[in-house]
Motif scaffolding. Structure first.
Motif, PDB file in Angstrom:
ATOM      1  N   LEU A   1       4.616   5.373 -18.696  1.00 22.08           N
ATOM      2  CA  LEU A   1       4.931   4.093 -18.066  1.00 22.08           C
ATOM      3  C   LEU A   1       6.364   4.055 -17.565  1.00 22.08           C
ATOM      4  N   TYR A   2       7.307   4.634 -18.334  1.00 24.26           N
ATOM      5  CA  TYR A   2       8.711   4.624 -17.939  1.00 24.26           C
ATOM      6  C   TYR A   2       8.905   5.370 -16.617  1.00 24.26           C
ATOM      7  N   SER A   3       8.319   6.575 -16.510  1.00 25.46           N
ATOM      8  CA  SER A   3       8.454   7.362 -15.283  1.00 25.46           C
ATOM      9  C   SER A   3       7.821   6.636 -14.099  1.00 25.46           C
ATOM     10  N   ALA A   4       6.626   6.037 -14.333  1.00 27.73           N
ATOM     11  CA  ALA A   4       5.949   5.327 -13.251  1.00 27.73           C
ATOM     12  C   ALA A   4       6.763   4.123 -12.785  1.00 27.73           C
ATOM     13  N   LEU A   5       7.396   3.405 -13.733  1.00 31.12           N
ATOM     14  CA  LEU A   5       8.205   2.246 -13.368  1.00 31.12           C
ATOM     15  C   LEU A   5       9.440   2.666 -12.563  1.00 31.12           C
ATOM     16  N   LEU A   6      10.046   3.815 -12.931  1.00 27.30           N
ATOM     17  CA  LEU A   6      11.187   4.315 -12.179  1.00 27.30           C
ATOM     18  C   LEU A   6      10.797   4.624 -10.736  1.00 27.30           C
ATOM     19  N   LEU A   7       9.660   5.320 -10.573  1.00 28.58           N
ATOM     20  CA  LEU A   7       9.206   5.666  -9.235  1.00 28.58           C
ATOM     21  C   LEU A   7       8.793   4.416  -8.458  1.00 28.58           C
ATOM     22  N   LEU A   8       8.183   3.447  -9.152  1.00 32.82           N
ATOM     23  CA  LEU A   8       7.818   2.198  -8.485  1.00 32.82           C
ATOM     24  C   LEU A   8       9.069   1.433  -8.054  1.00 32.82           C
ATOM     25  N   THR A   9      10.125   1.493  -8.884  1.00 35.53           N
ATOM     26  CA  THR A   9      11.391   0.850  -8.524  1.00 35.53           C
ATOM     27  C   THR A   9      11.983   1.506  -7.283  1.00 35.53           C
ATOM     28  N   PHE A  10      11.924   2.847  -7.235  1.00 34.84           N
ATOM     29  CA  PHE A  10      12.398   3.571  -6.053  1.00 34.84           C
ATOM     30  C   PHE A  10      11.602   3.147  -4.815  1.00 34.84           C
ATOM     31  N   ALA A  11      10.261   3.083  -4.963  1.00 34.79           N
ATOM     32  CA  ALA A  11       9.413   2.691  -3.844  1.00 34.79           C
ATOM     33  C   ALA A  11       9.678   1.240  -3.448  1.00 34.79           C
ATOM     34  N   ALA A  12       9.958   0.391  -4.443  1.00 37.23           N
ATOM     35  CA  ALA A  12      10.266  -1.018  -4.136  1.00 37.23           C
ATOM     36  C   ALA A  12      11.553  -1.130  -3.326  1.00 37.23           C
ATOM     37  N   GLY A  13      12.543  -0.287  -3.635  1.00 35.85           N
ATOM     38  CA  GLY A  13      13.773  -0.276  -2.851  1.00 35.85           C
ATOM     39  C   GLY A  13      13.502   0.110  -1.406  1.00 35.85           C
ATOM     40  N   ALA A  14      12.645   1.131  -1.219  1.00 32.60           N
ATOM     41  CA  ALA A  14      12.297   1.540   0.147  1.00 32.60           C
ATOM     42  C   ALA A  14      11.545   0.427   0.863  1.00 32.60           C
ATOM     43  N   ALA A  15      10.626  -0.238   0.135  1.00 29.09           N
ATOM     44  CA  ALA A  15       9.874  -1.333   0.745  1.00 29.09           C
ATOM     45  C   ALA A  15      10.794  -2.486   1.129  1.00 29.09           C
ATOM     46  N   THR A  16      11.843  -2.710   0.341  1.00 28.20           N
ATOM     47  CA  THR A  16      12.795  -3.775   0.648  1.00 28.20           C
ATOM     48  C   THR A  16      13.499  -3.524   1.978  1.00 28.20           C
TER      49      THR A  16
ATOM     50  N   GLY B   1       0.818  -1.212   0.000  1.00 26.57           N
ATOM     51  CA  GLY B   1       0.000   0.000   0.000  1.00 26.57           C
ATOM     52  C   GLY B   1       0.846   1.254   0.000  1.00 26.57           C
ATOM     53  N   MET B   2       1.912   1.255   0.802  1.00 28.51           N
ATOM     54  CA  MET B   2       2.803   2.412   0.856  1.00 28.51           C
ATOM     55  C   MET B   2       3.475   2.657  -0.492  1.00 28.51           C
ATOM     56  N   ALA B   3       4.034   1.577  -1.120  1.00 25.95           N
ATOM     57  CA  ALA B   3       4.765   1.723  -2.374  1.00 25.95           C
ATOM     58  C   ALA B   3       3.853   2.201  -3.498  1.00 25.95           C
ATOM     59  N   LEU B   4       2.658   1.625  -3.600  1.00 27.02           N
ATOM     60  CA  LEU B   4       1.738   2.012  -4.674  1.00 27.02           C
ATOM     61  C   LEU B   4       1.249   3.447  -4.493  1.00 27.02           C
ATOM     62  N   THR B   5       0.933   3.818  -3.261  1.00 19.71           N
ATOM     63  CA  THR B   5       0.469   5.190  -3.008  1.00 19.71           C
ATOM     64  C   THR B   5       1.552   6.202  -3.336  1.00 19.71           C
ATOM     65  N   PHE B   6       2.791   5.936  -2.887  1.00 25.33           N
ATOM     66  CA  PHE B   6       3.883   6.860  -3.186  1.00 25.33           C
ATOM     67  C   PHE B   6       4.105   6.966  -4.686  1.00 25.33           C
ATOM     68  N   THR B   7       4.066   5.833  -5.400  1.00 26.62           N
ATOM     69  CA  THR B   7       4.308   5.848  -6.849  1.00 26.62           C
ATOM     70  C   THR B   7       3.266   6.694  -7.568  1.00 26.62           C
TER      71      THR B   7
END
Length: 582
Positions: A154-169, A45-51
């Motif tokens: 899509l490219y920008s969203a994937l970059l931000l999702l990758t950033f959020a995924a790193g934080a979630a990790t 929820g945190m990663a998707l909302t931030f993205t």
């Protein structure tokens, strides 16, 4: 893939950011529950909302910022209730009664309990996503700046999702470790209720810290927790390994890409590879507020005048760096005032930029009559080499042409004048927006997209700058909210330029001082000897051009002295984007 790797690493490092500290209690408060049904939904929820928020914030306007602020208020209320429920079990029971009744006595059914736990954890993650606003380090700034330039795709969203995924990790690792610590303490101390209340107090303190702005205004002052230096080294290392340095000429013989459709053409109908066949073409990537681009213009105009009749076509590809440079009327006005008569393609969507895989302003690509790129150069300079290549390619295309080896002799004026030939240190290009901000010396922490008061320290270190007054700092600029605000900069160099605009479209008066005095003979083309000037357009303003080094409070020396620049705005609404020096 490199930028995705950097984004992921940047996300992992956010757990060490001071701005994330108040959020951690919300994560640890569920550490005793199942990671699959509680911890994982929170992180998702945190990663998707931030993205989603960051994707739209990168290209949205003030309305998006306000929506996000309302979401933060709702999230703080929700998490405050959550913290109080941990402290006082009786409150928890009362809060749960409507949910239990609505869910048809879910507490009596194990499966339903599991589903309800997942939903509540996911809701908690969404709330955390609204509150999770990590300090804008270099890597996140790089990602957000790229998203702002390219738009919501899509490219920008994937970059931000990758950033959020790193934080979630990193948060998931902390969550799993916290679960073990929690279990160990509960077993050894036998005080589960006591631990829950401690976590509840931490949650409430975290909400209060965020509500009062301590997460950015106070905690960010702890420099030992800041990861910006680590992130900057990662970016610089990647650039060193994978990016050619600017101002480096190379030879090439690859086919020029098909010329994509531009947003608009100035001085010409739309051009294509077909219409340019048989011509020698010089493609110049520029933007009208870039000082390095402006200094190349005298040569480009001279080459256009000398070689156009012999088959040379210069195409100025205007690819914007700042949002105001996307306005077609601004580019048309700048083109007229700069005396540019060759075709200019407005490349607001970066289509031509991407087709050439370009990365620099300015950048020159020379294409022969067969459509092959034969020469490219990034940055200022190498004019003699470029012109000799122009002559060579024209001779190839037209065997009857002869040149007497004479090259153009130009001398720019104002902002188009060449930089100082003296070997001296210059302050670096400095951006005022938080996405690429460096060396801000104001003691207050930056309040992103919000009005805040800033002050200037008594002394400034070299290459450092400060705001004074009530400013709103956005992704790419700082906007003055009330009259009397100022910017100070301790700089080194002959010329000082500042990209300025008016937020309210009204003329804005300002006054410049050099080492506390009117600039006199050292004034730039956009101010008088007393330092007075006026913002009328969104563009680069030349504020200082030193004729000789003025007397200063610095050490002796003729070429490497540093000076204190200050600009005070007499009216509100001034937008300041970037300093450049020469």
């Amino acid at each position: 893939m490199l930028i995705f790797l950097l984004a992921y690493i940047g996300g992992i490092l956010t757990i060490f950011s001071p701005c994330v500290l108040p959020v951690l209690p919300f994560i640890f408060a569920r550490s005793e529950q199942s990671f699959k049904s509680s911890g994982l939904p929170i992180l998702v929820g945190m990663a998707l909302t931030f993205t989603l928020l960051a994707s739209f914030a990168a290209v949205g306007g003030a309305w998006l910022v306000q929506i996000n602020q309302y979401g933060r208020y709702a999230a703080m209320v929700l998490l405050l209730l959550f913290g109080i429920a941990l402290i006082f079990p009786v409150v928890s029971n009362r809060l749960m009664r409507p949910l239990v009744a609505l869910g048809e006595r879910l507490q009596q059914r194990a499966d339903a309990n599991q589903q309800n736990n997942v939903k509540s954890s996911l809701l908690l993650g969404v709330a955390v996503g609204f509150l999770w606003a990590p300090c804008a380090g270099p890597i996140l700034g790089l990602v957000l700046a790229g998203a702002a330039l390219q738009g919501a795709n899509l490219y920008s969203a994937l970059l931000l999702l990758t950033f959020a995924a790193g934080a979630a990790t990193s948060l998931s690792m902390a969550l799993l470790a916290g679960k073990r610590v929690y279990t160990l303490m509960k077993r050894n101390l036998g005080a589960e209720e006591w631990l829950r209340r401690i976590l509840g107090i931490a949650v409430v303190v975290g909400v209060v810290a965020i509500a009062l702005g301590w997460d950015t205004r106070f905690l960010a002052q702890f420099s030992f927790l800041n990861t910006a230096k680590i992130e900057q080294k990662l970016i610089e290392g990647a650039n060193h390994s994978f990016i050619q340095p600017a101002a480096h000429a190379v030879s090439a013989a690859r086919q020029a890409p098909a010329l994509p459709e531009a947003n608009h053409w100035i001085n010409s109908p739309p051009l294509s590879n077909t219409s340019l066949h048989g011509k020698v073409v010089l493609v110049d990537f520029w933007t009208y507020s870039c000082i390095n681009c402006l200094r190349t213009l005298p040569y480009l105009k001279a080459w256009d005048e000398k070689y156009r009749s012999q088959g040379l076509v210069i195409i100025g590809v205007h690819t914007p760096e700042f949002a105001f440079e996307k306005e077609i009327r601004n580019v048309e006005q700048a083109t007229r005032e700069l005396g540019i008569q060759y075709p200019v393609a407005i490349d607001n969507q970066y289509a031509i930029w991407k087709a050439y895989q370009n990365r620099y302003w300015p950048a020159h690509y020379l294409i022969d009559a067969q459509g092959r790129i034969r020469h490219q150069h990034f940055g200022e300079g190498a004019y003699q080499e470029t012109e000799q290549m122009i002559q060579s390619l024209l001779k190839e295309a037209h065997q009857d042409l002869t040149f007497n080896n004479e090259l153009v002799s130009v001398k720019g004026a104002g902002t188009t004048a060449a930089t100082s030939t003296r070997r001296q240190q210059q302050s670096p290009e400095t951006y005022l927006g938080y996405a690429r901000q460096k060396n801000l010396a104001s003691p207050e922490a930056v309040q992103q997209d919000a009005s805040a008061k800033y002050s200037a320290p008594t002394t400034l270190a070299l290459h450092h700058w400060a705001l004074q007054g009530n400013w709103k700092i956005s992704n790419e600029s700082a906007t003055l909210q009330s009259a009397g605000g100022a910017i100070a900069y301790r700089f080194q160099g002959r010329d000082l330029h500042l990209v300025l605009g008016s937020d309210n479209s009204k003329p804005i008066r300002f006054k410049v001082t050099l080492d506390g005095k009117p600039p006199g003979a050292h004034h730039g083309t956009d101010i008088d000897a007393q330092g007075y000037g006026e913002i009328k357009d969104q563009r680069l303003y030349q504020l200082l051009r030193q004729k000789s080094n003025p007397s200063t409070e610095t050490k002796t020396g003729t070429e490497n002295q540093h000076h204190l620049f200050k600009i005070e705005f007499l009216d509100p609404g001034a937008e300041a984007f970037a300093f450049t020096f020469g």
